[in-house]
Write an enzyme that holds these catalytic residues in place. Sequence first.
Site, PDB file in Angstrom:
ATOM      1  N   SER A 119     -29.212 -95.714 -28.514  1.00 57.03           N
ATOM      2  CA  SER A 119     -28.349 -94.968 -29.443  1.00 57.03           C
ATOM      3  C   SER A 119     -29.157 -94.054 -30.339  1.00 57.03           C
ATOM      4  O   SER A 119     -28.589 -93.165 -30.973  1.00 57.03           O
ATOM      5  CB  SER A 119     -27.614 -95.968 -30.348  1.00 57.03           C
ATOM      6  OG  SER A 119     -26.821 -96.819 -29.586  1.00 57.03           O
ATOM      7  N   HIS A 140     -27.360 -91.249 -22.696  1.00 57.04           N
ATOM      8  CA  HIS A 140     -26.632 -91.967 -23.738  1.00 57.04           C
ATOM      9  C   HIS A 140     -25.121 -91.934 -23.533  1.00 57.04           C
ATOM     10  O   HIS A 140     -24.465 -90.946 -23.849  1.00 57.04           O
ATOM     11  CB  HIS A 140     -27.015 -91.377 -25.099  1.00 57.04           C
ATOM     12  CG  HIS A 140     -26.394 -92.077 -26.248  1.00 57.04           C
ATOM     13  ND1 HIS A 140     -26.032 -91.423 -27.400  1.00 57.04           N
ATOM     14  CD2 HIS A 140     -26.045 -93.356 -26.430  1.00 57.04           C
ATOM     15  CE1 HIS A 140     -25.495 -92.278 -28.251  1.00 57.04           C
ATOM     16  NE2 HIS A 140     -25.501 -93.465 -27.676  1.00 57.04           N
ATOM     17  N   GLU A 152     -24.520 -88.120 -23.790  1.00 61.06           N
ATOM     18  CA  GLU A 152     -25.566 -87.308 -24.433  1.00 61.06           C
ATOM     19  C   GLU A 152     -26.814 -87.360 -23.557  1.00 61.06           C
ATOM     20  O   GLU A 152     -27.236 -88.454 -23.140  1.00 61.06           O
ATOM     21  CB  GLU A 152     -25.918 -87.877 -25.813  1.00 61.06           C
ATOM     22  CG  GLU A 152     -25.118 -87.297 -26.958  1.00 61.06           C
ATOM     23  CD  GLU A 152     -25.624 -87.778 -28.329  1.00 61.06           C
ATOM     24  OE1 GLU A 152     -25.841 -88.987 -28.493  1.00 61.06           O
ATOM     25  OE2 GLU A 152     -25.797 -86.929 -29.213  1.00 61.06           O
ATOM     26  N   ASN A 190     -24.523 -90.237 -33.103  1.00 59.11           N
ATOM     27  CA  ASN A 190     -24.813 -91.309 -34.061  1.00 59.11           C
ATOM     28  C   ASN A 190     -25.435 -90.804 -35.356  1.00 59.11           C
ATOM     29  O   ASN A 190     -25.352 -91.475 -36.383  1.00 59.11           O
ATOM     30  CB  ASN A 190     -25.710 -92.366 -33.409  1.00 59.11           C
ATOM     31  CG  ASN A 190     -24.930 -93.146 -32.377  1.00 59.11           C
ATOM     32  OD1 ASN A 190     -23.716 -93.300 -32.499  1.00 59.11           O
ATOM     33  ND2 ASN A 190     -25.602 -93.604 -31.352  1.00 59.11           N
TER      34      ASN A 190
END
Length: 291
Positions: A119, A140, A152, A190
């Site tokens: 993350s 991701h 991602e 994130n």
Amino acid sequence: MEIQKIGVIGAGQMGNGIAHVMAVAGYDVLLNDINQDALDKAVATISRNLDRQVSKDQLSAEAKDAAMARIKTTLQLPDLGQTDLVIEAATERETVKQAIFDQLGPHLQPHTILTSNTSSISITRLASRTDRPEKFMGFHFMNPVPLMKLVELIRGIATDEPTYKACLGIVERLGKTAASAEDFPAFIVNRILIPMINEACYTLYEGVGNVASIDSAMKLGANHPMGPLQLADFIGLDTCLAIMNVLHDGLADTKYRPCPLLVKYVEAGWLGRKSGRGFYDYRGETPVPTR
Ligand SMILES: CC(=O)CC(=O)SCCNC(=O)CCNC(=O)[C@H](O)C(C)(C)COP(=O)(O)OP(=O)(O)OC[C@H]1O[C@@H](n2cnc3c(N)ncnc32)[C@H](O)[C@@H]1OP(=O)(O)O
Ligand SMILES: NC(=O)C1=CN([C@@H]2O[C@H](COP(=O)(O)OP(=O)(O)OC[C@H]3O[C@@H](n4cnc5c(N)ncnc54)[C@H](OP(=O)(O)O)[C@@H]3O)[C@@H](O)[C@H]2O)C=CC1
């Protein structure tokens, strides 16, 4: 090099979802974990989630059976040496991830691409510890993987073009959309989302609202599908805290200091859905706020 065999390390919330979507897309999947219970639970979760798709006519029963047949499990990490691409989705602790790559390295074939579903952790740093930084990517996925459209893609400083293109091709075959993020702490999603969750924890910690009012406010006031505290429980409070620590350490800005209440929940082992209790208690019929 054609990618057909995909290794997934870590059979938790994310590992099971990644194995699910890869198998449905026709890849052969080898799912690894350190305990058999996690592997058994993951296979059961995948089967249940595939049934959801069959019941909604998104998938035929035959396609479900074919997908399940493409998923194998193993407790032996070296078995993943026979794959074309590996996705590490173990706990969000850099020491855990680096130990995995150290152990797996000697078993890998020269062409195999290594990726992490991390993350937040530096792709460049994770890659630098392997024998193939040019074949290392951040890959991701978002939770829950079968439903979320975004992936991602994060290149480390040494990642080469064929590696990036190979991962992009997989994202397209999954029918998902890639967003490219630069390799800086917590990437894009994130960097924005987890500080919001941390702020919701502060809102609770300072008594501005309680669990129910904070989540209701954001669901009804900002049209979020889940309230921030419900979402934190869904992600895992340990993962949320790990990401805040990566932001705080990596960007050296006190605005990323983790909320003491989040720390307390994690220290209590109240990690959210995956441990049965977090900001809500999931052990009864319906979730009950714990504060
Ligand atoms: C931390 C990181 O590194 C990155 C991240 O992932 S950040 C987190 C990103 N994710 C989010 O923000 C999730 C926000 N929440 C949502 O989008 C939605 O609440 C949700 C898609 C999870 C659930 O959708 P919903 O409509 O609110 O609830 P629900 O009606 O239960 O689910 C809709 C469908 O999705 C399915 N679904 C729900 N949760 C699921 C899950 N965990 N896995 C698979 N399928 C799921 C349900 O089965 C349902 O289908 P059925 O009607 O067949 O049951
Ligand atoms: N949760 C989320 O919403 C998202 C998480 N991520 C990232 O994905 C990764 C996994 O997160 P998540 O699935 O939530 O975590 P979970 O805690 O749900 O699952 C992690 C799994 O990895 C296992 N594990 C721990 N050490 C090893 C090891 N050495 N080898 C193999 N397996 C191991 C754990 O076993 P045990 O429990 O026994 O330790 C557990 O089964 C993290 O990097 C996280 O940041 C990315 C996107 C979204």
